[in-house]
Design an enzyme around this catalytic site. Structure first.
Site, short mmCIF file in Angstrom:
data_model
loop_
_atom_site.label_atom_id
_atom_site.label_comp_id
_atom_site.label_asym_id
_atom_site.label_seq_id
_atom_site.Cartn_x
_atom_site.Cartn_y
_atom_site.Cartn_z
N ASP A 159 5.63 2.39 7.32
CA ASP A 159 4.25 1.97 7.01
C ASP A 159 3.61 2.94 6.04
OD1 ASP A 159 1.76 0.81 7.04
OD2 ASP A 159 1.19 1.66 8.97
N HIS B 41 2.31 4.36 13.07
CA HIS B 41 1.18 5.30 13.00
C HIS B 41 1.42 6.56 13.83
CE1 HIS B 41 -2.29 2.56 11.37
NE2 HIS B 41 -1.22 2.58 10.59
N ASP C 208 3.92 -5.28 3.58
CA ASP C 208 3.39 -4.17 4.36
C ASP C 208 4.27 -3.98 5.58
OD1 ASP C 208 1.88 -2.30 5.67
OD2 ASP C 208 0.01 -3.41 5.62
N HIS D 78 0.84 -1.21 0.00
CA HIS D 78 0.00 0.00 0.00
C HIS D 78 0.87 1.25 0.00
CE1 HIS D 78 0.02 1.41 4.29
NE2 HIS D 78 0.16 0.14 4.60
N GLU E 81 -5.56 2.12 1.80
CA GLU E 81 -5.44 0.96 2.68
C GLU E 81 -5.73 1.33 4.12
OE1 GLU E 81 -3.08 -1.95 5.27
OE2 GLU E 81 -3.13 0.23 5.15
N GLU E 82 -5.24 2.49 4.53
CA GLU E 82 -5.35 2.88 5.92
C GLU E 82 -6.79 3.21 6.34
OE1 GLU E 82 -3.19 2.42 8.02
OE2 GLU E 82 -1.19 2.62 7.15
#
Length: 509
Positions: free
Chosen positions: A286, A447, A348, A274, A319-320
């Site tokens: 990420d 994140h 990922d 992603h 994706e998120e």
């Protein structure tokens, strides 16, 4: 989006071990298509040499620069995402590909202000958002003050049947225990019974992030087990105030897709990562790391001439927000196009600072994995054998539904891939395997705004990008162990009506 790093047993490397396919005919056939002993393959593979950590790092640095100059992130729907896609497209074109944007529309859930959950009777109390409760994504907006009524909370399937609501008073707020079925089913049953809101409290310790997947008819929040205990203790006098300020709007986004010029069109290897980040940071691990590894592999594969099997590279958007880009892509394929996909490889996060070498659980051995489609075990073994040939330990990680393999697996496509670890804690034993710090998350910066180039483990990027490149080269030559007739009989069939318990970072049930 990440997956829990749990493993049954690691694979230790033994350089003296050489596994041959059983039967002389099988060996001859394997050698004919370039599937000799694993160590020999690993030593002679070209892509792991061509895909250098320096080149992968350059892509990651460029993605961070793009985020830095475009609002600090690369989230779908932002300039940072658009410029990241332009970068990927430009790099692919330079390598001779003809990349295309695959556009799609989707329902985007927006919460405009924090939700409210309070006890108004018998003893007033305000619960704290994100400590005590949180809104289920795709909850409709609304506000109500009404009696709180428990729904068969002694059962492990509270709210899963219309019978649970047989005596439910219309206009009340349903108090439901998690477990037994999806949050969507519980919420719909409550709405059908005349509830004006629903609170689903955890059947385990703590708070959870949940989703009802599609816009609900009534407001719904998830609460901790402690909140649930307090609500039940209030008994028949319980009155609640519930407010959710949210709506669904139609938005559009896109994936970037490119494939090799040559190779069998009816035996396609799909390789995905992603491209989007979360809004809170640049997403260099990420998933700038997976994007960079796949991008550099695509560039170098083009130098090796036409592959036997077509390889399709996918850079997923949105994706998120719930695996939307990959799901929309798979949903848009007809039966023949789905049947033409030999396997899917997912990457990922491959640069976690406190990393591990995690291989997706194609054998379905871990408690949190659904039984994978036939052939997934062969993909897992391919990665395990590669790491073993390099004297590197690897461990399985759950197929839990937290990344873009989900839609492929739900359509019976063999799947696999790699992951360097996220929000699970490294053990002392895992420090022996990989180094790093016990008692800390594999990626403490997951994140957050600190998911930057400074917090990447380059050993992880080097090792996992080599394994990524090796798998692409091998499967571009032959997918015999994955979708050949004899090997497929060794794997349990896909579960009927397969549905993961998670959709990205949110629980479905």
């Amino acid at each position: 989006m990440r997956k829990p790093e749990s493993g049954r047993s690691p694979r230790r490397a033994h350089t003296a071990r050489r596994r041959l396919l059983a039967g002389g005919t099988a060996i001859a056939a394997a050698l004919a298509v370039g599937l000799g002993p694993t160590a020999a393959q690993a030593d002679t593979a070209q892509l792991p040499v061509l895909v250098t950590v320096d080149n992968v790092r350059a892509h990651m640095e460029n993605l961070e620069t793009i985020a830095e100059y475009n609002g600090g992130n690369r989230a779908s729907g932002t300039a940072g995402y658009d410029v990241s896609a332009m970068y990927v497209i430009d790099q692919l074109k330079r390598a001779g590909y003809k990349p295309k944007k695959h556009t799609f529309e989707f329902d985007s859930w927006k919460q405009h202000s924090d939700p409210v959950l309070s006890v108004t009777k018998p003893e007033p109390k305000d619960f704290v958002h994100e400590d005590d409760f949180s809104t289920m994504t795709y909850s409709t907006g609304g506000e109500a003050t009404a009696a709180g009524v428990a729904v068969n909370t002694d059962s492990g399937e509270s709210g899963c049947s219309a019978d649970d609501f047989a005596d439910f008073p219309e206009g009340a707020i349903a108090v439901i225990k998690r477990g037994g079925c999806t949050f969507a089913a519980k919420t719909q049953n409550a709405a059908d019974a005349g509830a004006v809101g629903a609170i689903i409290y955890n059947n385990q310790k703590g708070l959870f992030a949940g989703t009802v997947s599609e816009l609900s008819d009534i407001p719904v929040v998830g609460a901790s087990d402690a909140v649930g205990a307090e609500l039940l203790a209030a008994g028949e006098e319980l009155e609640l105030h519930l407010k959710v300020d949210a709506e669904v709007v139609t938005e559009s986004s896109y994936n970037v897709i490119a494939e090799t010029k040559g190779g069998r069109k009816d035996n396609v290897v799909v390789v995905g990562a992603h491209l989007d980040s979360v809004e809170d940071g640049p997403g260099v691990n990420d998933n700038g790391s997976g994007t960079a590894g796949v991008l550099e592999t695509a560039k170098q594969l083009a130098k090796l001439g036409k592959p036997r099997n077509k390889v399709r590279f996918a850079f997923w958007g949105t994706e998120e927000q719930g695996l939307i880009g990959s799901t929309k892509y798979v949903e848009g394929l007809n039966a023949k196009q789905l049947d033409d996909i030999a396997l899917y490889l997912n990457f990922d996060m491959i640069g976690s600072s406190n990393y591990g070498r995690f291989v997706y659980d194609g054998r379905g051995e871990l408690a949190g994995s659904l039984t994978p489609p036939s052939g997934s075990a062969a993909i897992q073994k391919t990665f395990e054998d590669y790491f073993e040939s390099k004297n590197q330990v690897s461990e399985p990680t759950e197929f839990s539904g937290r990344s873009d393999y989900s839609a492929f697996m739900e359509n019976d496509i063999p799947s696999g891939g790699l992951f360097s670890g996220g929000d699970s804690v490294k053990t002392e034993k895992q420090v022996e395997y990989y180094g790093g710090t016990a008692g800390a998350d594999f990626d403490p910066y997951y994140h957050t705004p600190n998911d930057t180039i400074e917090n990447i483990n380059w050993n992880s990027v080097d090792e996992l990008s080599d394994a990524l490149a090796y798998s692409v080269e091998r499967f571009s030559k032959s997918t015999l162990p994955v979708n050949g007739v004899a090997p497929r009989t060794l794997q349990a069939p896909v579960q009927a009506g397969m549905q993961f318990d998670r959709q990205g970072d949110h629980w479905l049930r």
